[in-house]
Write a protein that holds these residues in place. Structure first.
Motif, PDB file in Angstrom:
ATOM      1  N   MET A 112       0.851  -1.183   0.000  1.00 23.09           N
ATOM      2  CA  MET A 112       0.000   0.000   0.000  1.00 23.09           C
ATOM      3  C   MET A 112       0.895   1.244   0.000  1.00 23.09           C
ATOM      4  SD  MET A 112      -3.247   0.741   2.458  1.00 23.09           S
ATOM      5  CE  MET A 112      -4.624   0.474   1.385  1.00 23.09           C
ATOM      6  N   LYS A 113       0.537   2.220  -0.799  1.00 23.43           N
ATOM      7  CA  LYS A 113       1.304   3.464  -0.892  1.00 23.43           C
ATOM      8  C   LYS A 113       1.044   4.318   0.346  1.00 23.43           C
ATOM      9  CE  LYS A 113       2.141   7.211  -4.149  1.00 23.43           C
ATOM     10  NZ  LYS A 113       1.733   7.832  -5.419  1.00 23.43           N
ATOM     11  N   LYS A 114       2.108   4.902   0.889  1.00 23.43           N
ATOM     12  CA  LYS A 114       1.996   5.749   2.083  1.00 23.43           C
ATOM     13  C   LYS A 114       2.210   7.204   1.672  1.00 23.43           C
ATOM     14  CE  LYS A 114       4.260   4.338   5.717  1.00 23.43           C
ATOM     15  NZ  LYS A 114       5.349   3.791   6.574  1.00 23.43           N
ATOM     16  N   VAL A 115       1.168   8.020   1.863  1.00 23.79           N
ATOM     17  CA  VAL A 115       1.202   9.416   1.430  1.00 23.79           C
ATOM     18  C   VAL A 115       0.950  10.342   2.616  1.00 23.79           C
ATOM     19  CG1 VAL A 115       0.082  11.165  -0.021  1.00 23.79           C
ATOM     20  CG2 VAL A 115       0.472   8.860  -0.922  1.00 23.79           C
ATOM     21  N   GLY A 116       1.862  11.281   2.818  1.00 26.21           N
ATOM     22  CA  GLY A 116       1.664  12.307   3.827  1.00 26.21           C
ATOM     23  C   GLY A 116       0.894  13.465   3.230  1.00 26.21           C
ATOM     24  N   LEU A 117       0.029  14.061   4.024  1.00 29.28           N
ATOM     25  CA  LEU A 117      -0.716  15.253   3.622  1.00 29.28           C
ATOM     26  C   LEU A 117      -0.439  16.346   4.640  1.00 29.28           C
ATOM     27  CD1 LEU A 117      -4.303  13.935   2.751  1.00 29.28           C
ATOM     28  CD2 LEU A 117      -2.647  14.903   1.150  1.00 29.28           C
ATOM     29  N   LEU A 118       0.001  17.491   4.154  1.00 25.53           N
ATOM     30  CA  LEU A 118       0.164  18.656   5.015  1.00 25.53           C
ATOM     31  C   LEU A 118      -0.772  19.726   4.489  1.00 25.53           C
ATOM     32  CD1 LEU A 118       1.597  20.148   7.330  1.00 25.53           C
ATOM     33  CD2 LEU A 118       3.324  20.870   5.665  1.00 25.53           C
ATOM     34  N   GLY A 119      -1.859  19.926   5.196  1.00 25.67           N
ATOM     35  CA  GLY A 119      -2.843  20.918   4.775  1.00 25.67           C
ATOM     36  C   GLY A 119      -2.577  22.253   5.435  1.00 25.67           C
ATOM     37  N   GLY A 120      -3.170  23.286   4.875  1.00 29.03           N
ATOM     38  CA  GLY A 120      -3.036  24.609   5.468  1.00 29.03           C
ATOM     39  C   GLY A 120      -3.454  25.686   4.498  1.00 29.03           C
ATOM     40  N   THR A 121      -3.361  26.904   4.968  1.00 25.13           N
ATOM     41  CA  THR A 121      -3.695  28.025   4.093  1.00 25.13           C
ATOM     42  C   THR A 121      -2.533  28.339   3.159  1.00 25.13           C
ATOM     43  OG1 THR A 121      -2.990  29.577   5.795  1.00 25.13           O
ATOM     44  CG2 THR A 121      -5.342  29.087   5.677  1.00 25.13           C
ATOM     45  N   PHE A 122      -1.300  28.105   3.610  1.00 20.96           N
ATOM     46  CA  PHE A 122      -0.108  28.407   2.818  1.00 20.96           C
ATOM     47  C   PHE A 122      -0.196  29.839   2.285  1.00 20.96           C
ATOM     48  CE2 PHE A 122      -0.500  23.750   2.576  1.00 20.96           C
ATOM     49  CZ  PHE A 122       0.691  23.409   3.172  1.00 20.96           C
ATOM     50  N   ASN A 123      -0.324  30.766   3.215  1.00 20.23           N
ATOM     51  CA  ASN A 123      -0.580  32.169   2.886  1.00 20.23           C
ATOM     52  C   ASN A 123       0.487  33.088   3.477  1.00 20.23           C
ATOM     53  OD1 ASN A 123      -2.057  34.352   1.861  1.00 20.23           O
ATOM     54  ND2 ASN A 123      -3.226  34.577   3.740  1.00 20.23           N
ATOM     55  N   PRO A 124       1.761  32.962   3.081  1.00 20.75           N
ATOM     56  CA  PRO A 124       2.348  32.119   2.039  1.00 20.75           C
ATOM     57  C   PRO A 124       2.967  30.852   2.636  1.00 20.75           C
ATOM     58  CG  PRO A 124       3.961  33.753   2.677  1.00 20.75           C
ATOM     59  CD  PRO A 124       2.726  34.006   3.520  1.00 20.75           C
ATOM     60  N   PRO A 125       3.347  29.893   1.753  1.00 16.31           N
ATOM     61  CA  PRO A 125       4.095  28.732   2.234  1.00 16.31           C
ATOM     62  C   PRO A 125       5.498  29.178   2.654  1.00 16.31           C
ATOM     63  CG  PRO A 125       3.953  28.699  -0.160  1.00 16.31           C
ATOM     64  CD  PRO A 125       3.122  29.856   0.315  1.00 16.31           C
TER      65      PRO A 125
END
Length: 190
Positions: free
Chosen positions: A1-14
């Motif tokens: 199974m593929k392992k994917v990280g997710l980093l969410g946010g506004t990125f205002n700015p990154p």
């Protein structure tokens, strides 16, 4: 199974702290990739002078281009509207049933995790990964795997304030992001 990280946010700015968190999670958890996922309309913080969703998405792409194992997840931007992690992860897990998602959050988000929309159901869809952040406790009764990472006391708010005041952001945001901010005249850089 593929392992994917997710980093969410506004990125205002990154900024560089986002990239450090994502990179540390990538190596600590032996992930296949990390996706930076900007919100369309964040549920918590919206100000009229902020960059548009499209501008934040473009800046996030510029930041992700620096690292081969980073990509940008367009789901929330394409979907539009207010972004709730539960709705997004329910959709992503249905679209990609072969992926095991690791949702990367900072200590400030760990402290608020109990208040998230449909949090009990969300914990069944993803593995939460917590990275300590200066000024946060990083405590919850919910299952969060904590990882060590260098602590960088940065926030997008501080960066916007620096830019508005004409102060430098060298080494704080990726060079391509700073160039885009200045080209677009964002955050008072006109």
């Amino acid at each position: 199974m593929k392992k994917v990280g997710l980093l969410g946010g506004t990125f205002n700015p990154p900024h560089i702290a986002h990239l450090i968190m994502a990179n540390e999670a990538y190596y600590a958890l032996n992930l296949d990739e990390v996706r930076l996922m900007p919100n369309a309309i964040p549920p918590h913080k919206v100000k009229p002078e902020d960059a548009t969703a499209e501008q934040r998405f473009h800046m996030t792409k510029l930041a992700a281009e620096m690292v081969p194992h980073f990509t940008v997840e367009p789901y929330e931007i394409k979907h539009g509207g207010v972004s709730y992690s539960y709705d997004t992860l329910r959709a992503l897990t249905a679209l990609e049933p072969e992926v095991e998602f690791y949702f990367i959050i900072g200590g400030d988000m760990i402290d608020m995790l109990d208040e998230w929309y449909h949090i009990e159901e969300l914990t069944k869809l993803v593995h939460f990964v917590g990275v300590h952040r200066p000024g946060s406790v990083g405590s919850t009764s919910l299952p969060v795997q904590k990882i060590e990472a260098p602590m960088v006391d940065l926030s997008s708010t501080m960066i916007r304030e620096r830019l508005h005041a004409g102060k430098p952001v060298t080494f704080i945001v990726p060079p391509a992001v700073e160039e885009y901010i200045r080209k677009e005249g964002l955050y008072g850089t006109k």
